[in-house]
Write a protein that holds these residues in place. Structure first.
Motif, short mmCIF file in Angstrom:
data_model
loop_
_atom_site.label_atom_id
_atom_site.label_comp_id
_atom_site.label_asym_id
_atom_site.label_seq_id
_atom_site.Cartn_x
_atom_site.Cartn_y
_atom_site.Cartn_z
N ILE A 84 0.87 -1.17 0.00
CA ILE A 84 0.00 0.00 0.00
C ILE A 84 0.90 1.21 0.00
O ILE A 84 1.62 1.46 0.96
N LEU A 112 4.35 -5.89 5.59
CA LEU A 112 3.59 -4.83 6.25
C LEU A 112 4.46 -3.64 6.63
O LEU A 112 3.98 -2.53 6.75
N HIS A 153 -2.48 -5.00 12.13
CA HIS A 153 -1.83 -3.69 12.09
C HIS A 153 -2.84 -2.55 12.15
O HIS A 153 -3.28 -2.04 11.13
N PHE A 207 -3.46 0.70 12.21
CA PHE A 207 -2.86 2.02 12.01
C PHE A 207 -3.73 3.14 12.55
O PHE A 207 -3.26 4.22 12.81
N GLY A 265 -4.71 -8.48 7.14
CA GLY A 265 -3.58 -7.77 6.54
C GLY A 265 -3.85 -6.30 6.30
O GLY A 265 -4.35 -5.60 7.17
N HIS A 266 -3.54 -5.86 5.07
CA HIS A 266 -3.70 -4.46 4.71
C HIS A 266 -5.13 -3.98 4.89
O HIS A 266 -5.35 -2.83 5.23
N TYR A 267 -6.08 -4.86 4.59
CA TYR A 267 -7.49 -4.43 4.63
C TYR A 267 -7.86 -3.92 6.01
O TYR A 267 -8.52 -2.91 6.16
N ILE A 287 -6.19 -0.50 6.79
CA ILE A 287 -6.87 0.64 6.19
C ILE A 287 -8.23 0.89 6.80
O ILE A 287 -8.62 2.03 7.04
N TYR A 316 3.50 3.83 16.57
CA TYR A 316 3.89 2.68 15.74
C TYR A 316 5.40 2.62 15.57
O TYR A 316 6.02 1.57 15.71
#
Lengths: 289, 319
Positions: A33, A91, B55, B57, B107-109, B112, B242
């Motif tokens: 990303i 990641l 993760h 964020f 994961g990324h999903y 975000i 983070y």
């Protein structure tokens, strides 16, 4: 009113589409990303602004220059920073791209200050009148050019050997290596191509939106929604989703008020993530990490 | 580093921190209070990222939620201690509610979606107005205590919350839930096969994480006496926490605290000289951390000590 709203949406849809292509392809092919994607768009816009200011170059003609410059930036960052990090943890690339984003934005604040700029051309204010509907020439040209760039990227990925190599790496990194494709080189090309399209988007955006070093941040929200809507890694999906997103935004702005644009965007985004994470047109294998 | 050693180090740090306010001036008192606050947030991230591998964020969402719960309660004449408890518990409940749909994403999903959640809270509060103050921000009642005493009290509140958070992480690392989380971090389907209720474990982890973050937000609101969405839901808070977690070592007990300390002190000493290119340096620092110490300081120390003891063994064997 209705016709004008639809036209407004359609004219911006192309720009949202090509602003997203690079981001979506990078995510789909490498699983990265790229939070610096917005900064790439911003850099493209400033290249158009600077060339216009110094040499009087038309912002639409600045596109090739911005694309070459950003290809180099995207390729170099992938080769020197992101490829090594990808080998340890995918990641963590998020943190690196966030760092690149902060770096680029501050760099441009340093050189261009945080003043808001605009690119003016002789035809900036004029528009085409069809009945009650006004079509701004700038936006019309931007929409047509963005669709052309999108078709070119689609053809590159699906019809050339290099494009096929990139898609093969996306499908199966190990198998691609056995077929004689260097994944790191394919990744570099993907990142370069993605940055180049973002640069083109920046040039188009410079003719429509005010330019500031934080231009990319406002774009990144839309880019996320359009990526997820179109299905990660799918160029055709992204273009259709770009138009869909712009239409929804135009309707929200006209009928609910500009305050609700953001809320509508977020709601769409969260809903699609939960209900259909592969996007409306995405194939499930893309973007799996 | 073994848990025992980490705990001993933490105890030494705690004693130092307890006597510190007697010897430092107000500027450094403020800096240290900030270190503790952001360390709590980093410890919260440690639970969901370091242990569960999700993760988050956008964990600053709970910092803001905690700050607003504390702010609204304090304005409604709720006593301070209860307001902080409400901020802690309320954030955990919010995480439980949103965790149920969001933690299905991987994961990324998920990363975000958590950022989107953070941004959605901003929009909701801006449009809600009313008791939250909306876009005008929310002023809190000002404490009648003399400022010197008040700022020392807030220092100890942050320190206390950080100590509790670190003890929770220590307890977690040896508990059933801790093992379940690490199992699902390494392989979610694998953990499921072994009989771990992954959905429950993930949601619990995010609730613990949110409780810590919300507690820090609540005390922060009381400290600042004026909060607004921009600073309460600042994504920069998550990002700084983070980096600190990465720098110290995620999944360890005192890593996030060490990371917070090193990062904030470096930031205060070095970057205050270069305020106009602060983000430029921060960006470079971020990239350097990821490339040079991807596993964190704690792992670096334990690797060095392992090498030392191996060398000692070797010498003994030769002699």
């Amino acid at each position: 009113m209705l016709a004008q709203t639809i036209v407004n949406g359609l004219l911006l849809g192309g720009v949202y589409g090509i602003a997203t292509i690079g981001f979506s392809v990078v995510w789909g092919v490498m699983g990265i990303i790229n939070l610096a994607h917005g900064a790439y768009i911003m850099v493209g816009a400033y290249i158009a602004f600077a060339l216009n200011q110094w040499f009087g170059l038309d912002p639409f003609l600045a596109m090739p220059f911005a694309m070459v410059a950003l290809f180099v930036i995207g390729y170099a960052l992938q080769a020197f920073l992101l490829n090594p990090v990808m080998h340890t943890s995918l990641l963590l690339t998020l943190v690196v791209t966030f760092g690149i984003d902060l770096f680029l934005i501050d760099l441009f604040v340093l050189f261009f200050s945080s003043d808001v700029r605009a690119v003016h051309t002789a035809y900036s204010g004029s528009s085409l009148e069809i009945g009650p509907v006004l079509i701004s020439w700038v936006r019309l040209v931007a929409a047509i050019l963005s669709v052309l760039v999108a078709i070119a990227s689609y053809l590159f990925l699906n019809r050339t050997r290099t494009g096929q190599a990139i898609l093969a790496t996306a499908l199966d990194r190990e198998a691609a290596r056995l077929m004689g494709i260097y994944p790191d080189r394919a990744y570099g090309l993907t990142a370069g191509l993605a940055a180049a399209v973002a640069g083109a988007a920046g040039c188009l955006a410079s003719t429509i939106f005010p330019i500031s070093p934080t231009l990319g941040i406002s774009f990144l929200g839309a880019v996320f929604v359009v990526t997820v809507l179109g299905g990660i890694g799918s160029v055709a999906g992204v273009i259709i989703a770009g138009f869909a997103y712009a239409l929804v935004q135009a309707f929200a702005a006209t009928y609910l008020g500009a305050n609700y644009q953001q809320i509508v965007a977020f709601s769409m985004f969260l809903l699609i993530l939960i209900v259909r994470p592969q996007g409306l047109f995405g194939k499930p294998f893309y973007g799996e990490s | 580093m073994k848990a025992k050693h980490q705990l001993a180090a933490a105890a030494v740090l705690l004693v130092l921190a307890l006597i510190l306010p007697a010897v430092i001036d107000n500027y450094w008192l403020r800096v240290m209070t900030t270190v503790f606050m952001i360390a709590i947030v980093a410890q919260g991230l440690n639970v969901i990222v370091g242990f569960a591998g999700y993760h988050a964020f956008g964990n600053a969402a709970f910092f803001g939620v905690g700050a607003y719960i504390a702010g609204v309660s304090l304005n409604a004449q709720v006593p301070l201690a209860l307001a902080i408890v409400l901020a802690t518990g309320g954030s955990a409940v919010v995480a439980g509610i949103f965790g149920w749909p969001l933690l299905r994403l991987r994961g990324h999903y998920f990363a975000i979606a958590s950022v989107a959640l953070n941004m959605a809270f901003v929009e909701v509060i801006l449009n809600l107005g009313g008791v939250t103050g909306g876009a005008m921000g929310l002023p809190l009642p000002i404490s009648p205590m003399p400022p010197d005493l008040l700022y020392r009290m807030i220092y100890y509140m942050m320190l206390g919350a950080l100590t509790v958070a670190t003890l929770v992480v220590w307890h977690l690392s040896g508990s059933r839930l801790g093992y379940a989380l690490r199992a699902l971090r390494d392989s979610e389907s694998g953990a499921e096969v072994m009989g771990v209720d992954t959905v429950k474990a993930k949601i619990l982890a995010w609730m613990i994480s949110a409780a810590m973050t919300g507690c820090a937000g609540g005390i922060w609101a009381y400290w600042l006496t004026f909060i607004e969405v921009g600073s309460a839901f600042d994504i920069g808070i998550s990002m700084r926490a983070y980096i600190m977690m990465l720098l110290g070592g995620m999944g360890t007990i005192i890593g996030p605290v060490v990371g917070a300390f090193v990062f904030e002190i470096v930031a205060t000493l070095v970057w205050s000289e270069f305020t106009h290119i602060h983000n430029l340096l921060l960006g470079m620092f971020l990239i350097a951390v990821v490339i040079l110490v991807p596993n964190g300081i704690i792992h670096l120390i334990s690797r060095a000590s392992a090498r030392l003891s191996a060398a000692r063994e070797l010498r003994r064997a030769k002699a």
